[in-house]
Scaffold this motif. Structure first.
Motif, mmCIF file in Angstrom:
data_model
loop_
_atom_site.group_PDB
_atom_site.id
_atom_site.type_symbol
_atom_site.label_atom_id
_atom_site.label_comp_id
_atom_site.label_asym_id
_atom_site.label_seq_id
_atom_site.Cartn_x
_atom_site.Cartn_y
_atom_site.Cartn_z
ATOM 1 N N UNK A 84 31.711 40.485 41.134
ATOM 2 C CA UNK A 84 31.639 40.867 39.718
ATOM 3 C C UNK A 84 30.194 41.135 39.337
ATOM 4 N N UNK A 85 29.323 40.199 39.690
ATOM 5 C CA UNK A 85 27.893 40.350 39.459
ATOM 6 C C UNK A 85 27.181 39.238 40.201
ATOM 7 N N UNK A 86 26.076 39.587 40.832
ATOM 8 C CA UNK A 86 25.258 38.591 41.518
ATOM 9 C C UNK A 86 26.148 37.734 42.407
ATOM 10 N N UNK A 87 26.236 36.428 42.143
ATOM 11 C CA UNK A 87 27.035 35.585 43.032
ATOM 12 C C UNK A 87 28.344 35.140 42.376
ATOM 13 N N UNK A 88 28.853 35.965 41.455
ATOM 14 C CA UNK A 88 30.178 35.670 40.892
ATOM 15 C C UNK A 88 31.142 36.787 41.300
ATOM 16 N N UNK A 89 32.373 36.387 41.585
ATOM 17 C CA UNK A 89 33.403 37.328 42.016
ATOM 18 C C UNK A 89 34.514 37.401 40.977
ATOM 19 N N UNK A 90 35.305 38.480 41.053
ATOM 20 C CA UNK A 90 36.544 38.532 40.280
ATOM 21 C C UNK A 90 37.538 37.550 40.905
ATOM 22 N N UNK A 91 38.480 37.052 40.106
ATOM 23 C CA UNK A 91 39.531 36.228 40.718
ATOM 24 C C UNK A 91 40.229 37.032 41.812
ATOM 25 N N UNK A 92 40.540 36.368 42.914
ATOM 26 C CA UNK A 92 41.168 37.085 44.033
ATOM 27 C C UNK A 92 42.615 37.420 43.698
ATOM 28 N N UNK A 93 43.016 38.618 44.083
ATOM 29 C CA UNK A 93 44.401 39.050 43.906
ATOM 30 C C UNK A 93 44.771 39.818 45.176
ATOM 31 N N UNK A 94 45.754 39.283 45.914
ATOM 32 C CA UNK A 94 46.127 39.903 47.184
ATOM 33 C C UNK A 94 46.694 41.292 46.960
ATOM 34 N N UNK A 95 46.517 42.169 47.946
ATOM 35 C CA UNK A 95 47.134 43.497 47.916
ATOM 36 C C UNK A 95 48.646 43.334 47.786
ATOM 37 N N UNK A 96 49.245 44.213 47.002
ATOM 38 C CA UNK A 96 50.673 44.065 46.714
ATOM 39 C C UNK A 96 51.540 44.186 47.970
ATOM 40 N N UNK A 97 51.171 45.080 48.875
ATOM 41 C CA UNK A 97 51.978 45.228 50.100
ATOM 42 C C UNK A 97 51.897 43.951 50.936
ATOM 43 N N UNK A 98 50.719 43.350 50.979
ATOM 44 C CA UNK A 98 50.542 42.092 51.718
ATOM 45 C C UNK A 98 51.411 40.999 51.106
ATOM 46 N N UNK A 99 51.363 40.883 49.794
ATOM 47 C CA UNK A 99 52.159 39.841 49.122
ATOM 48 C C UNK A 99 53.651 40.086 49.338
ATOM 49 N N UNK A 100 54.039 41.346 49.277
ATOM 50 C CA UNK A 100 55.459 41.695 49.433
ATOM 51 C C UNK A 100 55.973 41.343 50.828
#
Ligand code: GLY
Ligand code: MN
Ligand code: MN
Length: 472
Positions: A84-100
């Protein structure tokens, strides 16, 4: 917080002091810390879980993928954390095909990969992920991204294998090969997208769950409307109230909430949500809870802020409802998906022509090549597939999607609207600044369409009664 050291598995030694990066805000670990940090921890006996409810459904989906790609090694990555910026990330969200294909959803580990290795009989499927590191490793205490000391307990290979009923292995045992087919491959991307066009019973149950939580979120919003009306950024109050419900009872929102009051309702992707909420105006709220399984609702309701539609607001609202009802009635097994949109468009074009807004007749406006004048007031489509992605099945071929045939198990939205922008000189002044959308989530069954969101009031009368009841 990507440190890049997550694969390091080494004993905590004095050398670690030298390896630990010295930054402007960190000290290297002193010897006393290194001598003691790996000891004094209780054992963690692991009792393996029974397979989760989705496991047999995910296995059946994998079988279809395997059958479609004989002899190919397929690699389906979950994706990685995104900065997201510097040492912060967006919350992880798995790829939909992987989750499926795994059933691993809100709890999936970043960087995991699902691999179909070809065999004579089909494929051996293995899920590779970064297993938690032993407490004697630097990862445990020094890696702020994946170390359990920092982020809490992480899964074991045996635990995930039992939970998902799939073979597992360490991420570092996965070696990419030049012939690998990944989601970059158009044929594979299309196949896994089209695989989701018809939902199984697990998916439909999760859609119901997502819609039910979303319905509660809309009740919360109505309860908060007086607060919103007294705040300088009342749209943010609405967004925040829904966010609370989405996080408390689901994984979060399936997409950015649109809380669009007054003329903002005419901006289709109004997600700034920094406006006031003014009694006498309408507020259009497009919001959906994503369940922990990652299946998401996608609901829009347009509410009179003071609880009562004006005459002109009601006229626009009920026209949109008429279009939605016509679309619902057109949704029949065996007809093309686009029929649903065409039914809504018929109503929209007819009514705006009657209001004297169109420079042509409704028939002329509905001409596929020369018409479209009514689309100025509803530029978006009426329906899209819905599921683990809000715009699900996005890589499906047109002949499978827009020109595809409705079958039982398909889940899609019906969401007509009318939007008269505040500075649109083509419409009478009384219409300017009014935007209305009604969006419901539909599942096709052998007996026809079922509105999963029918429990959320829809007609103008029902909406007024709903607001009165919830605010009583
Ligand atoms: N909320 C996005 C959509 O309705 O398509
Ligand atoms: Mn939608
Ligand atoms: Mn929507």
């Amino acid at each position: 917080m990507s440190t890049g050291s997550s694969d390091t598995i080494a004993q905590a030694t004095e050398e670690d002091a030298a390896k630990t990066p010295v930054t402007n805000r960190k000290q290297p670990f002193p010897r006393g810390f290194l001598d003691t940090i790996s000891t004094g921890w209780a054992e963690r006996p692991e009792s393996l879980p029974a397979p989760r409810a989705q496991a047999p459904y995910a296995a059946a989906r994998r079988d279809k993928v395997s059958a479609a790609f004989p002899g190919k090694r397929l690699v389906i990555p979950a994706g990685s954390l995104k900065q997201r910026s510097n040492d912060t990330d967006y919350p992880f969200r798995a790829h939909s095909a992987f989750a499926h294909l795994t059933g691993w959803a809100a709890d999936a580990e970043p960087d995991s990969v699902l691999v179909f290795a070809p065999t004579d009989a089909g494929h051996d499927v293995t899920l590779y992920f970064r297993e938690r590191a032993d407490r004697t490793t630097t990862e445990f205490y020094a890696d702020a991204t994946v170390g359990e000391f920092w982020i809490g307990p992480r899964p074991s290979l045996a635990g995930v294998a039992a939970d998902l009923a799939v073979a597992t292995d360490h991420l570092h045992a996965f070696v990419p090969a030049s012939g690998d087919v990944t989601l970059e491959d158009a044929e594979l991307a299309q196949f896994v997208s089209e695989l989701r066009l018809v939902k199984d019973e697990f998916e439909i149950a999760e859609m119901r769950r997502a819609v039910d939580i979303t319905a509660q979120g809309f009740d919360d919003i109505i309860r908060a409307l007086p607060d919103a009306a007294s705040h300088t950024r009342g749209e943010r109050v609405v967004e925040g109230v829904f966010h609370r419900r989405a996080r408390e009872d689901g994984n979060g929102e399936g997409y950015d909430t649109i809380a669009a009051s007054g003329p903002h309702a005419c901006y289709l992707h109004w997600t700034r949500n920094d406006g006031t909420v003014v009694p006498g105006d309408l507020i259009l709220v497009d919001a959906g809870v994503e369940a922990d399984s990652l299946y998401t609702a996608d609901i829009t309701r347009t509410l009179p802020v003071n609880g009562t539609f004006s005459e002109v607001q009601r006229r626009v609202y009920e026209t949109v409802r008429e279009a939605a009802d016509a679309a619902f009635a057109a949704a029949k097994i065996g007809v093309p998906f686009r029929t649903v949109h065409e039914a809504a468009m018929q109503v929209i074009a007819t009514r705006v022509a009657e209001w004297g807004v169109l420079p042509v007749t409704a028939e002329e406006a509905l001409d596929a090549d020369a018409g479209g004048q009514h689309r100025r007031y509803m530029v978006h489509g009426t329906s899209h597939h819905l599921g683990i992605d809000v715009h699900d099945c996005a890589q499906a071929r047109r002949e499978m999607y827009y020109d595809g045939i409705l079958e039982p198990g398909m889940v899609f939205t019906i969401e007509p609207g009318l939007y008269f922008q505040i500075d649109d000189l083509t419409v009478p002044e009384e219409l300017r600044g009014i935007g209305v959308r009604i969006e419901d989530d539909i599942v096709m069954t052998a007996d026809g369409p079922v509105n999963l969101s029918a429990g959320i009031p829809r007609t103008a009368d029902e909406v007024e009664a709903w607001i009165a009841r919830v605010q009583a």
